[in-house]
Design a protein around this motif. Sequence first.
Motif, PDB file in Angstrom:
ATOM      1  N   GLU A   1      33.147 -26.299  -6.097  1.00 29.81           N
ATOM      2  CA  GLU A   1      33.535 -26.214  -7.504  1.00 29.81           C
ATOM      3  C   GLU A   1      33.592 -24.789  -8.025  1.00 29.81           C
ATOM      4  O   GLU A   1      33.991 -24.557  -9.157  1.00 29.81           O
ATOM      5  CB  GLU A   1      32.578 -27.024  -8.372  1.00 29.81           C
TER       6      GLU A   1
ATOM      7  N   HIS B   1      29.148 -33.529 -13.481  1.00 29.51           N
ATOM      8  CA  HIS B   1      27.806 -33.002 -13.244  1.00 29.51           C
ATOM      9  C   HIS B   1      26.719 -34.053 -13.446  1.00 29.51           C
ATOM     10  O   HIS B   1      25.575 -33.829 -13.038  1.00 29.51           O
ATOM     11  CB  HIS B   1      27.564 -31.812 -14.184  1.00 29.51           C
TER      12      HIS B   1
ATOM     13  N   GLY C   1      27.454 -35.950  -9.778  1.00 29.32           N
ATOM     14  CA  GLY C   1      27.838 -35.141  -8.619  1.00 29.32           C
ATOM     15  C   GLY C   1      29.176 -35.518  -8.020  1.00 29.32           C
ATOM     16  O   GLY C   1      29.580 -34.933  -7.015  1.00 29.32           O
TER      17      GLY C   1
END
Length: 572
Positions: free
Chosen positions: A147, A169, A172
């Motif tokens: 990322e 986030h 994941g």
Amino acid sequence: MVSLRILAQTKRENKVTDLLNTLFKSWRGSTLQTIAAIILPLTLALVAVSFGSYFLHQNAMRAMVGERDERAVKASAEIIQSEVLRRKDSLEMLVRFASENDFTDDSLDQDTQGLFDRGLVFFQPHASPIFVHVHPKLAEAISTFDEKEPFETVIQDGEPIVLVKVINHQNGNGLVGAFSAVTLLNEAVAEDHLQHGNMAVYVFDQTGSLLFKNGLGSLEKDPVPHPGIVEGLAGKSGASFVQANGKEQVIAFSFIPATGWAIVMEESWEEVATPSLLTTQVTPLILIPALLLAALMLWFGAEQIVKPLGALEKKAAMVAVGDYQEIESPVNGIEEIRHLQRELALMARQVLAAQQSLHNYIGEITRGQEEERQRLALELHDETIQTLIALKQRAQLRIRALPKGDPTIPAMEELGSLTEDAINKLRRTIKALRPIYLEDFGLVTSLEMLSNENSSTYGIPFSYIKTGIERRLEPEVELAIYRIAQESLNNVGRHAKAQTAELNIGFTPEDVILQISDDGVGFIPPANLSDFMREGHFGLVGLHERAQLIGAKLEIHSTVGKGTHITLKLNK
């Protein structure tokens, strides 16, 4: 500017003419004197003005082409930037959806597949990536998720592919979308900027490698040192001029922040400007007559066409909001405009007549509807409810006649309970069809009962406030106000998702004001009544129609997320 130069040049010509007359007094009246003193100076002045205008125009065109190309390259950079960010936004929505649902090929709609024509990869912690329509060679390049680089350019079989990466986030999960840089750039810039065949468009990546080219240009070998490329990759925008292939080229450049690319456009400004420059040599000969003719035409157009059309447009706008008289006052202008105004005025009169007929028709329908409601309510009360009451009593008599422990008693008790429930529902229906409280106790008490009933039905606290001294109105007026309040409160209960609501009725010596407000989700009210019908708000159309039938003014104010406020004002 050119006119001022011609005026100054003319003054100089007069001085030259005076000097020649002094020098050649002996030639007065001769052909040679005429040529030397008048025709030759005027000819030389005209040639000087023509060439001066030519070079001035040449410099102006050179600067103008440079500015135009600079704006064009910035616009193209913004288009590419927005298209890339649009794909990133699409991935962010998709990764949130995929986090709550199973990610499969069916998760992608046609728009998403079109945006990512080289496929997508879905990453989950402790699970194998899911590849969707990804070429095996490209799959190797994006087999892992990183990322740190939200945008990355890779080369597959000589074609630049852009990878867009997003991550959720919270869990994941990550998503990588791949699309062809050439396809995007062709759609974004090629068609717009190559239509004249004189411009070349280049796009370079962060390393200075050529990703895209369209058109004939001079950046073929070792492009990085070329003016504009280094500046574009450094985040700058602008334009410069260079000599290439015997011509002066405009090099316009701009930076694309999302991908780190630089877009460069190259164009020969002389090829753009040459046709215009040729015409400037004869422009001084026709400038003054053309300007006079143009000024005359502009004055005529402004006075006889533009101004009357502007006035007619304002009058037509007044018709659109319901003022049908304003279109009758004349706007003058040419005959065609006056004829158009007469036609619009006739149309406005026809619309007004049609609206009046429709208003009368709706009034008759509304009155017939209320009469039918009263008839149906009376029939339900006098026949259906009485039958159900008799049925309930017979069930109770039957239960009393049966010995204790009889197995049919529970069934008979259930029958009595269902009958009682049906009676209560019918009574509520009758109240809705025929507001008996309105006839017996008046508008204020009926609205209070309506507020309490809706509060119980929908579980929303409805507060009721009365101000002023109550007075009775005509029966049809009270019924219309009651129906407006009833429909508004039903809308609050069914659609508003409100926490609280309020119903106010106020009496003044001149007016009766009804207000219904809530703190619900709200909506965007249409601009006029016809828009209500087009958008399917038929309940709101009914409110307006009932208000018009009693000569009241209805206003609906609503804001998304902040609730709705309805005001009915009646002069009584």
